[in-house]
Design an enzyme around this catalytic site. Sequence first.
Site, PDB file in Angstrom:
ATOM      1  N   HIS A 197       0.837  -1.205   0.000  1.00  0.00           N
ATOM      2  CA  HIS A 197       0.000   0.000   0.000  1.00  0.00           C
ATOM      3  C   HIS A 197       0.874   1.259   0.000  1.00  0.00           C
ATOM      4  O   HIS A 197       0.868   2.038   0.953  1.00  0.00           O
ATOM      5  CB  HIS A 197      -0.926  -0.008   1.220  1.00  0.00           C
ATOM      6  CG  HIS A 197      -2.367   0.229   0.902  1.00  0.00           C
ATOM      7  ND1 HIS A 197      -3.083  -0.600   0.089  1.00  0.00           N
ATOM      8  CD2 HIS A 197      -3.225   1.225   1.272  1.00  0.00           C
ATOM      9  CE1 HIS A 197      -4.322  -0.167  -0.017  1.00  0.00           C
ATOM     10  NE2 HIS A 197      -4.430   0.954   0.679  1.00  0.00           N
ATOM     11  N   ASN A 203      -4.024   3.449  -4.386  1.00  0.00           N
ATOM     12  CA  ASN A 203      -3.329   2.166  -4.471  1.00  0.00           C
ATOM     13  C   ASN A 203      -4.058   1.153  -5.346  1.00  0.00           C
ATOM     14  O   ASN A 203      -3.439   0.459  -6.158  1.00  0.00           O
ATOM     15  CB  ASN A 203      -3.133   1.588  -3.067  1.00  0.00           C
ATOM     16  CG  ASN A 203      -2.208   2.432  -2.223  1.00  0.00           C
ATOM     17  OD1 ASN A 203      -0.999   2.367  -2.363  1.00  0.00           O
ATOM     18  ND2 ASN A 203      -2.774   3.234  -1.333  1.00  0.00           N
ATOM     19  N   ALA A 207      -2.655  -0.450  -8.829  1.00  0.00           N
ATOM     20  CA  ALA A 207      -2.472  -1.908  -8.900  1.00  0.00           C
ATOM     21  C   ALA A 207      -3.254  -2.506 -10.068  1.00  0.00           C
ATOM     22  O   ALA A 207      -2.742  -3.386 -10.778  1.00  0.00           O
ATOM     23  CB  ALA A 207      -2.896  -2.548  -7.584  1.00  0.00           C
TER      24      ALA A 207
END
Length: 351
Positions: A197, A203, A207
């Site tokens: 994180h 985040n 991702a």
Amino acid sequence: MRSFADLDRLIGQVPAHIVIRLRDIDTGRGSEALYRHQLPALLTELAARARVESITASSAIEGVIVPDPQRARRIINGEAGVLRTRSEQELAGYRKALDYLFQEDWHPLNVGLVLHLHRLLWSETALEGGHLKVDDNLVVDRSPDGTVTVRFKPVPASKTEAYLADLLDRYRTAQASARHHPVLLVGLAVLDLLVIHPFADGNGRVARALTNALLIDAGYEVCRWVSLEQLIADTADQYYETLLRSTHDWHQDSADPWPWLGYFVGTLASAYDTFARKAAADRSGNNKQERVRTFVLKHAAAVFKLADVRTALPGISDQTIRLVLDQLKSEGKVAPEGTGRAARWRRIPQD
């Protein structure tokens, strides 16, 4: 726990149901080159649609929503002019991040790339992205009554850069060694990135954007034509549940990666299933007309021009488009407005 520290122990024995889905994925991957050669117009259409779905879906997972679909599409196409709200700005930022990964040579995979994606994500807002977190953070659930439940505790801020660099180094080494299935390695990299994180915010979107790039880099390109982000949004509860189950005891080196990897592999296999169905349908005699019907009734603006359909469905002739519009007109589902080049079509609401 660093998932790549002992891969043989962690994923050396793959559950049978995941092995089956990995085989399905590899079968689908083997068809990509054939489809690219035989169905270029369909792939162009699917890529344009997947791009829109990926940008809107990944943003919506985080509560970033532009209510007007046509306005969202204009933002994604860079045609919206001034961005009016924070959600519009963040939507445009995700577009920049995803387009960078899909359209540029983003290599090498390193901390700098992850920071650059985060910088792009926030580039249209007043916030400055591209910086790792400076304070420890928690991933929490907030219930309607205000109760806060900690889902998991990420890596401390002081260790974030070291953990992130180590993850990316170990991932590159693991992919190069080819000892384990590349899709499992991508899934583990995403899991570890989310546990680290590295940012105060953004985040999940970083991702998910990077997931596409890592899969394509490993030779699994279906995310160009089928939106993984949309599939995740459609199964968001399972997405969060499996992530949570696989983050338990991560810091104690005893996490179970298979709940998350099972979901990740299943989602990718579903994308290949969808891709195969669309490719098969495109080969059927009446599919082009069906694609026009679907676009007009479900995706076009309430009032649209023939040129809008042509742009959305490259490879389909004006004659076919007009044939379908005439059929829909006779069914009372659309009505013409005007004539000649200025002619428009209006979709008629159905009871």
